[in-house]
Design a protein around this motif. Structure first.
Motif, PDB file in Angstrom:
ATOM      1  N   MET A   1       0.841  -1.184   0.000  1.00  0.00           N
ATOM      2  CA  MET A   1       0.000   0.000   0.000  1.00  0.00           C
ATOM      3  C   MET A   1       0.885   1.245   0.000  1.00  0.00           C
ATOM      4  SD  MET A   1      -2.945   1.176   2.756  1.00  0.00           S
ATOM      5  CE  MET A   1      -3.727  -0.435   2.696  1.00  0.00           C
ATOM      6  N   LYS A   2       0.653   2.128  -0.952  1.00  0.00           N
ATOM      7  CA  LYS A   2       1.458   3.344  -1.061  1.00  0.00           C
ATOM      8  C   LYS A   2       0.708   4.517  -0.422  1.00  0.00           C
ATOM      9  CE  LYS A   2       4.432   5.784  -4.316  1.00  0.00           C
ATOM     10  NZ  LYS A   2       4.888   5.881  -5.722  1.00  0.00           N
ATOM     11  N   ILE A   3       1.361   5.180   0.537  1.00  0.00           N
ATOM     12  CA  ILE A   3       0.731   6.229   1.324  1.00  0.00           C
ATOM     13  C   ILE A   3       1.505   7.537   1.177  1.00  0.00           C
ATOM     14  CG2 ILE A   3       0.027   6.936   3.650  1.00  0.00           C
ATOM     15  CD1 ILE A   3      -0.076   3.968   4.401  1.00  0.00           C
ATOM     16  N   LEU A  28      -3.608   5.803  -0.253  1.00  0.00           N
ATOM     17  CA  LEU A  28      -4.133   6.509   0.912  1.00  0.00           C
ATOM     18  C   LEU A  28      -3.299   7.774   1.121  1.00  0.00           C
ATOM     19  CD1 LEU A  28      -6.204   6.188   3.285  1.00  0.00           C
ATOM     20  CD2 LEU A  28      -4.348   5.160   4.594  1.00  0.00           C
ATOM     21  N   ILE A  29      -3.978   8.864   1.518  1.00  0.00           N
ATOM     22  CA  ILE A  29      -3.304  10.119   1.829  1.00  0.00           C
ATOM     23  C   ILE A  29      -3.701  10.535   3.241  1.00  0.00           C
ATOM     24  CG2 ILE A  29      -3.025  12.553   1.205  1.00  0.00           C
ATOM     25  CD1 ILE A  29      -3.635  11.733  -1.709  1.00  0.00           C
ATOM     26  N   VAL A  44      -8.018  15.861  -2.392  1.00  0.00           N
ATOM     27  CA  VAL A  44      -8.987  14.772  -2.422  1.00  0.00           C
ATOM     28  C   VAL A  44      -9.750  14.755  -3.747  1.00  0.00           C
ATOM     29  CG1 VAL A  44     -11.014  15.927  -1.409  1.00  0.00           C
ATOM     30  CG2 VAL A  44     -10.617  13.493  -0.972  1.00  0.00           C
ATOM     31  N   THR A  45      -9.881  15.915  -4.383  1.00  0.00           N
ATOM     32  CA  THR A  45     -10.538  15.985  -5.691  1.00  0.00           C
ATOM     33  C   THR A  45      -9.667  15.367  -6.773  1.00  0.00           C
ATOM     34  OG1 THR A  45     -11.695  18.025  -5.062  1.00  0.00           O
ATOM     35  CG2 THR A  45     -11.550  17.547  -7.409  1.00  0.00           C
ATOM     36  N   MET A  46      -8.372  15.574  -6.667  1.00  0.00           N
ATOM     37  CA  MET A  46      -7.452  15.087  -7.690  1.00  0.00           C
ATOM     38  C   MET A  46      -7.010  13.637  -7.470  1.00  0.00           C
ATOM     39  SD  MET A  46      -7.224  17.417  -9.849  1.00  0.00           S
ATOM     40  CE  MET A  46      -7.791  19.124  -9.950  1.00  0.00           C
ATOM     41  N   ALA A  47      -7.063  13.187  -6.228  1.00  0.00           N
ATOM     42  CA  ALA A  47      -6.634  11.812  -5.920  1.00  0.00           C
ATOM     43  C   ALA A  47      -7.774  10.823  -6.149  1.00  0.00           C
ATOM     44  CB  ALA A  47      -6.152  11.735  -4.481  1.00  0.00           C
ATOM     45  N   SER A  48      -7.425   9.569  -6.239  1.00  0.00           N
ATOM     46  CA  SER A  48      -8.434   8.516  -6.400  1.00  0.00           C
ATOM     47  C   SER A  48      -8.447   7.609  -5.179  1.00  0.00           C
ATOM     48  CB  SER A  48      -8.147   7.699  -7.664  1.00  0.00           C
ATOM     49  OG  SER A  48      -6.832   7.154  -7.610  1.00  0.00           O
ATOM     50  N   CYS A  49      -8.166   8.217  -4.005  1.00  0.00           N
ATOM     51  CA  CYS A  49      -8.124   7.455  -2.758  1.00  0.00           C
ATOM     52  C   CYS A  49      -8.610   8.351  -1.627  1.00  0.00           C
ATOM     53  CB  CYS A  49      -6.702   6.974  -2.478  1.00  0.00           C
ATOM     54  SG  CYS A  49      -5.526   8.310  -2.160  1.00  0.00           S
ATOM     55  N   PRO A  50      -8.916   7.778  -0.455  1.00  0.00           N
ATOM     56  CA  PRO A  50      -9.356   8.593   0.686  1.00  0.00           C
ATOM     57  C   PRO A  50      -8.252   9.515   1.186  1.00  0.00           C
ATOM     58  CG  PRO A  50      -9.886   6.260   1.014  1.00  0.00           C
ATOM     59  CD  PRO A  50      -8.957   6.334  -0.149  1.00  0.00           C
ATOM     60  N   VAL A  51      -8.661  10.669   1.742  1.00  0.00           N
ATOM     61  CA  VAL A  51      -7.748  11.587   2.419  1.00  0.00           C
ATOM     62  C   VAL A  51      -8.192  11.669   3.876  1.00  0.00           C
ATOM     63  CG1 VAL A  51      -6.906  13.947   2.604  1.00  0.00           C
ATOM     64  CG2 VAL A  51      -7.253  12.931   0.339  1.00  0.00           C
ATOM     65  N   LEU A  52      -7.348  11.199   4.785  1.00  0.00           N
ATOM     66  CA  LEU A  52      -7.639  11.219   6.219  1.00  0.00           C
ATOM     67  C   LEU A  52      -6.898  12.389   6.853  1.00  0.00           C
ATOM     68  CD1 LEU A  52      -6.986   7.426   7.051  1.00  0.00           C
ATOM     69  CD2 LEU A  52      -8.985   8.455   5.954  1.00  0.00           C
ATOM     70  N   TYR A  53      -7.433  12.902   7.980  1.00  0.00           N
ATOM     71  CA  TYR A  53      -6.714  14.001   8.626  1.00  0.00           C
ATOM     72  C   TYR A  53      -6.969  14.055  10.125  1.00  0.00           C
ATOM     73  CZ  TYR A  53     -11.081  16.725   8.909  1.00  0.00           C
ATOM     74  OH  TYR A  53     -12.364  17.153   9.202  1.00  0.00           O
ATOM     75  N   PHE A 197       5.471   6.883   1.476  1.00  0.00           N
ATOM     76  CA  PHE A 197       5.711   5.717   2.320  1.00  0.00           C
ATOM     77  C   PHE A 197       4.971   4.522   1.748  1.00  0.00           C
ATOM     78  CE2 PHE A 197       3.892   3.205   5.855  1.00  0.00           C
ATOM     79  CZ  PHE A 197       5.055   2.696   6.394  1.00  0.00           C
ATOM     80  N   GLU A 198       5.603   3.370   1.808  1.00  0.00           N
ATOM     81  CA  GLU A 198       4.956   2.140   1.338  1.00  0.00           C
ATOM     82  C   GLU A 198       4.952   1.115   2.459  1.00  0.00           C
ATOM     83  OE1 GLU A 198       4.705  -0.500  -2.746  1.00  0.00           O
ATOM     84  OE2 GLU A 198       6.078   1.205  -2.582  1.00  0.00           O
ATOM     85  N   ILE A 199       3.793   0.572   2.754  1.00  0.00           N
ATOM     86  CA  ILE A 199       3.673  -0.429   3.812  1.00  0.00           C
ATOM     87  C   ILE A 199       3.252  -1.750   3.181  1.00  0.00           C
ATOM     88  CG2 ILE A 199       1.271   0.268   4.320  1.00  0.00           C
ATOM     89  CD1 ILE A 199       1.832  -0.497   7.255  1.00  0.00           C
ATOM     90  N   GLY A 200       3.968  -2.794   3.521  1.00  0.00           N
ATOM     91  CA  GLY A 200       3.680  -4.104   2.943  1.00  0.00           C
ATOM     92  C   GLY A 200       2.489  -4.779   3.597  1.00  0.00           C
ATOM     93  N   GLU A 201       1.836  -5.651   2.878  1.00  0.00           N
ATOM     94  CA  GLU A 201       0.667  -6.358   3.405  1.00  0.00           C
ATOM     95  C   GLU A 201       1.022  -7.218   4.610  1.00  0.00           C
ATOM     96  OE1 GLU A 201      -1.276  -8.510   0.327  1.00  0.00           O
ATOM     97  OE2 GLU A 201      -1.880  -6.715  -0.780  1.00  0.00           O
ATOM     98  N   ASP A 202       2.285  -7.590   4.727  1.00  0.00           N
ATOM     99  CA  ASP A 202       2.721  -8.410   5.853  1.00  0.00           C
ATOM    100  C   ASP A 202       2.954  -7.585   7.123  1.00  0.00           C
ATOM    101  OD1 ASP A 202       4.881  -7.083   4.718  1.00  0.00           O
ATOM    102  OD2 ASP A 202       6.317  -8.646   5.269  1.00  0.00           O
TER     103      ASP A 202
END
Length: 228
Positions: A1-3, A28-29, A44-53, A197-202
């Motif tokens: 997952m790329k964040i 994810l952002i 959030v308009t330009m991205a295709s993923c959720p933006v959390l804050y 940042f990239e987090i692995g599924e493991d």
């Protein structure tokens, strides 16, 4: 997952000089606070993923005018495809009565209130804050001293990562560190500006495999419903 993690200062490449597709690769952002709400709304308009804050100590208008289309994760554990994300914004209190500022005891009280959610999910994988933990990436002046209550939280649950902001690389007088390790084993990351940042599924439990029977049952049923 790329964040993509953001904090404190708007990146021109994601706003003033935005190029189409610049955000397309992120899953994810996350904002760690003190950002113009219009900036987050643009992202959030330009991205295709959720933006959390979470809110920073300068995000005084967020409560009345939150960033549209974005998801506030204050005082909750947000689940994103199995990734458990705890949000606790705000800074150390340096102005009596000011919003988004807390004493260490007040932050402890917030953690206590969200503890039930943490226990239900058998922990969390990422802690998202605005302020750093005391003694780890913070500064000596009152506004930028971190929360000691974060240290206890990390020691108890040992999440893989903590993202925060508040301490800027431009005025930290040499105390800015992008990455460091906490004694709990948590990797601490200052998101000032932006951080990829990239987090692995493991590195986090699959959906329905946290070890919490009730929570796993609910999430498994939700996942099955989503796929049908």
């Amino acid at each position: 997952m790329k964040i993509l993690v953001l904090a404190d200062e708007e990146e021109k490449k994601y706003w003033d000089y935005y190029k189409p597709g610049a955000l397309k690769d992120y899953n994810l952002i996350i904002s760690c606070g003190d950002l113009n709400r219009r900036y987050l709304e643009f992202i959030v308009t330009m991205a295709s993923c959720p933006v959390l804050y979470v809110r920073g100590n300068h995000d005084k208008t967020y409560r009345k005018e939150p960033p549209e289309g974005c998801i506030c994760i204050e005082d909750k554990v947000y689940d994103y495809k199995g990734l458990r994300i705890l949000g606790l914004g705000g800074s150390n209190r340096y102005i009596p009565g000011a919003p988004e500022q807390y004493t260490n005891q007040e932050m402890e009280n917030r953690i206590h209130k969200v503890n039930r959610e943490i226990v239900l999910r058998n922990g969390f994988d990422i802690l998202v804050t605005h302020s750093p933990a005391k003694g780890y990436g913070d500064m000596d002046d009152l506004p930028h001293i971190g929360f000691d209550s974060f240290n206890a939280l990390l020691e108890k649950w040992k999440p893989g990562y903590m993202f925060y902001g508040h301490v800027h690389s431009t005025y930290s007088h040499g105390k800015f560190e992008r990455e460091m390790m906490h004694p709990s084993g948590t990797k601490l990351i200052n998101a000032f500006g932006s951080y990829e940042f990239e987090i692995g599924e493991d590195e986090y439990p699959a959906v329905g495999q946290t070890g919490s029977f009730l929570y796993d049952l609910v999430m498994t049923l939700k996942d099955k419903k989503r796929k049908t």
